[in-house]
Enzyme design. Sequence first.
Site, PDB file in Angstrom:
ATOM      1  N   HIS A 577      87.340 -29.328  64.061  1.00 48.88           N
ATOM      2  CA  HIS A 577      87.542 -27.893  64.132  1.00 48.88           C
ATOM      3  C   HIS A 577      88.955 -27.543  64.570  1.00 48.88           C
ATOM      4  O   HIS A 577      89.522 -26.535  64.135  1.00 48.88           O
ATOM      5  CB  HIS A 577      86.528 -27.273  65.090  1.00 48.88           C
ATOM      6  CG  HIS A 577      85.204 -26.998  64.440  1.00 48.88           C
ATOM      7  ND1 HIS A 577      84.034 -26.932  65.133  1.00 48.88           N
ATOM      8  CD2 HIS A 577      84.884 -26.771  63.153  1.00 48.88           C
ATOM      9  CE1 HIS A 577      83.043 -26.674  64.306  1.00 48.88           C
ATOM     10  NE2 HIS A 577      83.535 -26.584  63.104  1.00 48.88           N
ATOM     11  N   ARG A 720      79.965 -22.914  44.456  1.00 49.57           N
ATOM     12  CA  ARG A 720      79.343 -24.239  44.530  1.00 49.57           C
ATOM     13  C   ARG A 720      77.981 -24.100  45.207  1.00 49.57           C
ATOM     14  O   ARG A 720      77.862 -23.497  46.272  1.00 49.57           O
ATOM     15  CB  ARG A 720      80.230 -25.188  45.333  1.00 49.57           C
ATOM     16  CG  ARG A 720      79.688 -26.613  45.419  1.00 49.57           C
ATOM     17  CD  ARG A 720      80.648 -27.524  46.159  1.00 49.57           C
ATOM     18  NE  ARG A 720      80.750 -27.201  47.578  1.00 49.57           N
ATOM     19  CZ  ARG A 720      81.624 -27.762  48.406  1.00 49.57           C
ATOM     20  NH1 ARG A 720      82.493 -28.648  47.965  1.00 49.57           N
ATOM     21  NH2 ARG A 720      81.650 -27.421  49.689  1.00 49.57           N
ATOM     22  N   GLU A 817      83.314 -35.454  41.596  1.00 48.09           N
ATOM     23  CA  GLU A 817      83.579 -36.045  42.900  1.00 48.09           C
ATOM     24  C   GLU A 817      83.192 -37.515  42.940  1.00 48.09           C
ATOM     25  O   GLU A 817      83.708 -38.281  43.742  1.00 48.09           O
ATOM     26  CB  GLU A 817      82.779 -35.322  43.987  1.00 48.09           C
ATOM     27  CG  GLU A 817      83.032 -33.840  44.081  1.00 48.09           C
ATOM     28  CD  GLU A 817      82.038 -33.170  44.995  1.00 48.09           C
ATOM     29  OE1 GLU A 817      82.363 -33.003  46.185  1.00 48.09           O
ATOM     30  OE2 GLU A 817      80.936 -32.826  44.540  1.00 48.09           O
ATOM     31  N   ASP A 841      86.862 -35.920  47.746  1.00 52.00           N
ATOM     32  CA  ASP A 841      85.788 -36.905  47.667  1.00 52.00           C
ATOM     33  C   ASP A 841      86.027 -37.915  46.556  1.00 52.00           C
ATOM     34  O   ASP A 841      85.704 -39.098  46.703  1.00 52.00           O
ATOM     35  CB  ASP A 841      84.437 -36.212  47.447  1.00 52.00           C
ATOM     36  CG  ASP A 841      83.767 -35.846  48.764  1.00 52.00           C
ATOM     37  OD1 ASP A 841      83.998 -36.554  49.757  1.00 52.00           O
ATOM     38  OD2 ASP A 841      83.019 -34.863  48.802  1.00 52.00           O
ATOM     39  N   ARG A 851      88.471 -40.590  54.252  1.00 50.44           N
ATOM     40  CA  ARG A 851      89.731 -39.848  54.386  1.00 50.44           C
ATOM     41  C   ARG A 851      90.021 -39.420  55.819  1.00 50.44           C
ATOM     42  O   ARG A 851      91.104 -38.929  56.123  1.00 50.44           O
ATOM     43  CB  ARG A 851      89.731 -38.623  53.477  1.00 50.44           C
ATOM     44  CG  ARG A 851      88.685 -37.573  53.786  1.00 50.44           C
ATOM     45  CD  ARG A 851      88.833 -36.390  52.825  1.00 50.44           C
ATOM     46  NE  ARG A 851      87.903 -35.317  53.090  1.00 50.44           N
ATOM     47  CZ  ARG A 851      86.724 -35.185  52.514  1.00 50.44           C
ATOM     48  NH1 ARG A 851      86.346 -36.083  51.617  1.00 50.44           N
ATOM     49  NH2 ARG A 851      85.932 -34.179  52.791  1.00 50.44           N
ATOM     50  N   CYS A 888      90.009 -28.539  42.588  1.00 50.44           N
ATOM     51  CA  CYS A 888      89.801 -27.724  43.790  1.00 50.44           C
ATOM     52  C   CYS A 888      89.993 -28.515  45.084  1.00 50.44           C
ATOM     53  O   CYS A 888      89.685 -28.026  46.162  1.00 50.44           O
ATOM     54  CB  CYS A 888      88.412 -27.085  43.784  1.00 50.44           C
ATOM     55  SG  CYS A 888      87.051 -28.263  43.738  1.00 50.44           S
TER      56      CYS A 888
END
Length: 954
Positions: A577, A720, A817, A841, A851, A888
Amino acid sequence: MLTLSQDDILLGCQAESWRAALDQAADALHTAGLVAPTYRDGLYAREAQSSTYLGNAIAIPHGTPESRTHVRATGVRVLQFPGGLEWHDGNRVHVLVTIAAQSDEHLDILRQLTHVLDQDGMAERLAGADSRAEIAGLLSKAVVEARLDAETLCLGFPARDHQELALAGAARLRQAGCVTSEFVAALAETSPLSLGQGLWLAASHRGVEVPALSLATPATALETDAGEVAGVFCLAARGEAHRGLLERILALLESEAGGDVREADAATLLARLAGESASVSRRLARVLNAHGLHARPAKQLVQEARAQGIAIRVRLAEGGFDAVSATSLTKIINLGARRGQQLAFSAEGEGADAALEAICRAVEGGLGERVMPFDASREAIAPDEDAPAPESLPADEAHPGVAASPGLAIAPAFVLMTPRFDYPARAADPAAENRRLDAAIHEGKEQLEALVQQARGGEVAQILSMHEEMLGDPELHQAAREGIAEGASAEAAWWEAIDTAAQAQERLADRLLAERAADLRDVGRRVLGILCRVELPEPPDHPYILVTDDIGPSDVARLDTDRVRGLLTARGGATAHSAILARALGIPAVVGAGPRVLTLDNGTELILDGERGRVTPAPSAERRQSAEQRLAEHRRREAEAWEARFEEARTRCGHRVEVAANLGNTAHAADAVSRGAEGVGLLRTEFLFMAHAREPDLETQIEEYREALEALDGRPLVARTLDVGGDKPLPYWPLPQEANPFLGLRGIRLSLTRPEVLETQLRALLMAAVGKPLRIMLPMVKDVAEFRAARAIVDRLLDEIPETERTIDLQLGVMIEVPSCALLAASLAAEVDFFSVGTNDLTQYTLAIDRDHPELSAQADGLHPAVLRLIEMTVMAAHAQGKWVGVCGELASDATAVPVLVGLGVDELSVSARQVPLVKARLREFGLKKARALAGIALAQATSEAVRDALEAR
């Protein structure tokens, strides 16, 4: 776990004395490369403190905590002395189990050995064994331990009947790693049996990895046609190992306390299931010994218990359900209590309270060993005092980290060390401590409310509001009050409640929950700082780059963006966060750069590159001048890009490439349009599901989606479908714990297990978009079969909903992905309406690199030629069928990657709203011919580094 093998055993040893035997044991460890020669001194020091004779002709020599520095690798060597030798305490020894332990792994050996201590004739069998296999067989035993602990309980679940509670309990056991999906399926096929008192039992032996017991209780009083439902036991049965669990259930029924379980907390339930009656006295004591409850302190504990003259039982407060006699050495050792764990002691009758008080004082006093106070907040993050200090960062050299928020910053460092909180563990006045805690929590809420007001909406306000909710959690308050009632200070009780809750989340091996655990500790430290009156040092009044070990979301929200030019942390990941907020505030950030960054001196000039994930301390004049030129150029380009943000996105030669925005919330659609977005290329709809305690109904979803569609004013929206599961669970959708959540139940594969949830979302999207263009995108599709399953639902809805009540401009596509989806793009392109490549992804799965991995994340580069070839295959397959392709992922806003993506034929780039003007400006800097040439160069390289070098050279 430290285990015995045949290679660890030396047969037929001889020694004239116990000292000679100990020397042989030390030599065996050294010869095996496990210890330095000086470890021998640690073995002798341990024997000087207390004999390591365990029983049944077995001694277990091991070093002292101070000798751990001489352990090179954890291991064990077993020496057999057939003729026997007299140990220094007068006992006869035939076997030495000599341990080199870097922490307290030797407790695993102790627990394995306890089963041989009470067996008659074991000493003779060990002395007469003539093979290593026989010795290993005598000493080793695979003990199947049944589980019943706080992690297997499922309390306050919002169920409608006893069948749902049974499935919730089964899901909790699967999350705990005790059962497989076969067990869950088996319970779905059977109905629970009534045990009386509102309790029910569901059991199966199918798919059981570890015998275990879950108790699921309803959130509210539950009456069904079958009768009252106070709770459902879910039993994972295996051989005879679960017999003790059945005995726990019977004990509860015999106590006639079954109907009370719905209102009980986890600690009370575990106490009842451990056979403790309501009248029993209980006390908790924390193990403070460096090596846990090993043989020497265990022996002292047994002697202390016997001296009380009253029956005392003990169990692990967390992770253990069977209370054992405190006067049994083997059973005490078998608890395997480690430093920091709490023991729950119980006794009944006259003198019980005094006896428990005495034994708890003995435990917390160290049971004859010197101990240090335990502070979970420090021990979890404090470096090993014996470990060498990290080396300083060299001047004028780029140091790598994880790119968390783009941008370039040049400023002096301000190093902020994590504060330490000093407070007493105990307090004499519980009422006063409760008042102090309540006042601190109230002050913490006021601080958060002020920060929320300053944030004025957006992701900052959302995350801080979540912190405010955490601070109001009644379970945290209750846990802290219980600690205060037992004599703890407000500070100690509060942090114990926070740390226990955070550890419970971290044990789920789930990245999102781990991040929420960090949020919980951030909230906890806020209150702890108020209680201790600890204030952070004032930052300088000039621009600076903040350097710290890690930083909580509320700390990021407090940053003065006029002075903070950048953020550099030793720990953390790009999805925490704090990193999300840094991006939202536009602060360049590099995280996870390692402890060496904390060696920087205040005022050291830094160049921080948030796009490449690098920091350069004390740069040379030439390097600094180059960075200043880059920064000035970047600012000039930003200003020009902003002025031209509403121009149509085209390359220099006029080739059209649409630039859209990625959104995590419908409320941000208007802001995206104001920044020049030509649509929304990715709306992450899971925000809506995560913002509600229950699944949002049709009307709620329609209202949310309509807000974004109206703000777009006819521009296309790519929504999505729900992408949760695995690393992003929902609190009201219980899912199994998975060893690798990224390869488990998530995205479309999870949605198809609950088609009614997917159908409600699709219906809401279709109805919200009446009169407007809508693009629906399915996440994590691996092949055409999953697409067809979702398409069937969409087709049926289009038939059911009148055209006047839904969109008629609809496209249904998939995210690329999963590598299999790219490799099979040709078969998919014939049926889908579009593709959108999620490079985050796709890169992760193609390169097999998480990642967010602290060491490997820098190598998870979307410009890797393997990833580019998959994108090329996708584009070629789509264009052959007249379909469009978007990107994206983060790669879409990478200035180096943009021309390559265009050269590969990508039709749309969807980026964060803040990046829209800059990506449009980047497109105007090159033509299609050059883009195709750059794409060809990139595809011809062998590594991502080579790709970037080749592109930068052009």
